[in-house]
Design an enzyme around this catalytic site. Structure first.
Site: not given
Length: 258
Positions: A130, A143, A147
């Protein structure tokens, strides 16, 4: 080609499984949702392997099942991910879940896959990172942090093993119209929804990027400029991100709009 796609019952993972099958790959479809995994596998003529793609035992079971079906795993798509929200206030359980799924799932898979890949002199690892791994995701520190970790691990793999035949790719979309986007709340609606793409578009970009041997695969081309700005003018970039945060804080809450 034998391929494994984790988190492939829905969203980007399902689109990756469909695109790979259409390109002639034999695909093992993994998901925690056993029914969804079976449905996608039946649709594409693949093999369902429901289960956890993050834990030690779950990854080992998936790799064993895939090898039994495929003989050899040529491509492993580490697509499964979780988007826990919050910042320092997020629970320890939320931080741990993000770490286990978004980072350690990748580490555990490659620990099992690398010996065969290095012996054969070929192998391919695709991590769905992402754009949060290149930039950040307001509203979701677990997150964003994990990531970034997933991207760092993919970079390390590529730098360490490229000369031994391993090809590594980091798929870094911004908004994609999935259930995960639906759960991102106002931050996702401001940052991601306006330019969100379909999962099939993200999968098509992944296949193009792998064919071109690209490490960073950017389904949203504008991400490259944003990544460059973050690296070269970090204070200006952070100021702009903070302005977006302030904009989000002025939006009415769900309670206020009832």
């Amino acid at each position: 080609m034998g391929a494994v796609v984790t988190g492939a019952g829905h969203g980007i993972g399902a689109a990756l499984a469909r695109a790979l099958a259409a390109a002639g790959a034999r695909v093992v479809v993994n998901d925690l949702d056993a029914g969804a995994a079976r449905a996608v596998a039946a649709e594409i003529g693949g093999h369902a392997a429901a289960g956890d793609a993050a834990s030690e035992d779950g990854v080992a079971a998936l790799v064993d099942a895939a090898r039994a079906r495929l003989g050899a795993i040529d491509l492993y798509c580490a697509n499964a991910g979780v988007a826990t929200t919050g910042g320092p206030d997020a629970t320890p359980e939320a931080w741990e879940l993000a770490w286990q799924v978004n980072v350690l799932g990748h580490v555990r898979a490659t620990r099992l896959l690398l010996p065969d890949w290095l012996e054969r002199g070929t192998g391919r690892f695709l991590a769905t990172v992402s754009a949060a791994g290149l930039l950040t995701m307001l509203g979701s520190a677990p997150y964003s942090v994990t990531k970034h970790g997933a991207l760092a691990y993919a970079e390390w793999l590529a730098a360490t093993y490229r000369h031994r035949g391993l090809r590594v790719h980091a798929l870094c979309p911004q908004g994609v119209r999935t259930r995960m986007l639906d759960g991102t709340g106002p931050h996702g609606q401001v940052l991601l929804a306006p330019t969100a793409i379909d999962p099939a578009d993200a999968a098509a970009a992944a296949l193009r990027g792998m064919a071109a041997d690209e490490f960073l695969i950017l389904p949203h081309p504008e991400t490259a400029g944003q990544y460059a700005a973050r690296a070269t003018t970090p204070d200006r970039w952070l100021h702009g991100m903070n302005r977006l945060q302030q904009q989000i804080e002025t939006l009415p809450t769900a309670q206020e709009t009832r």
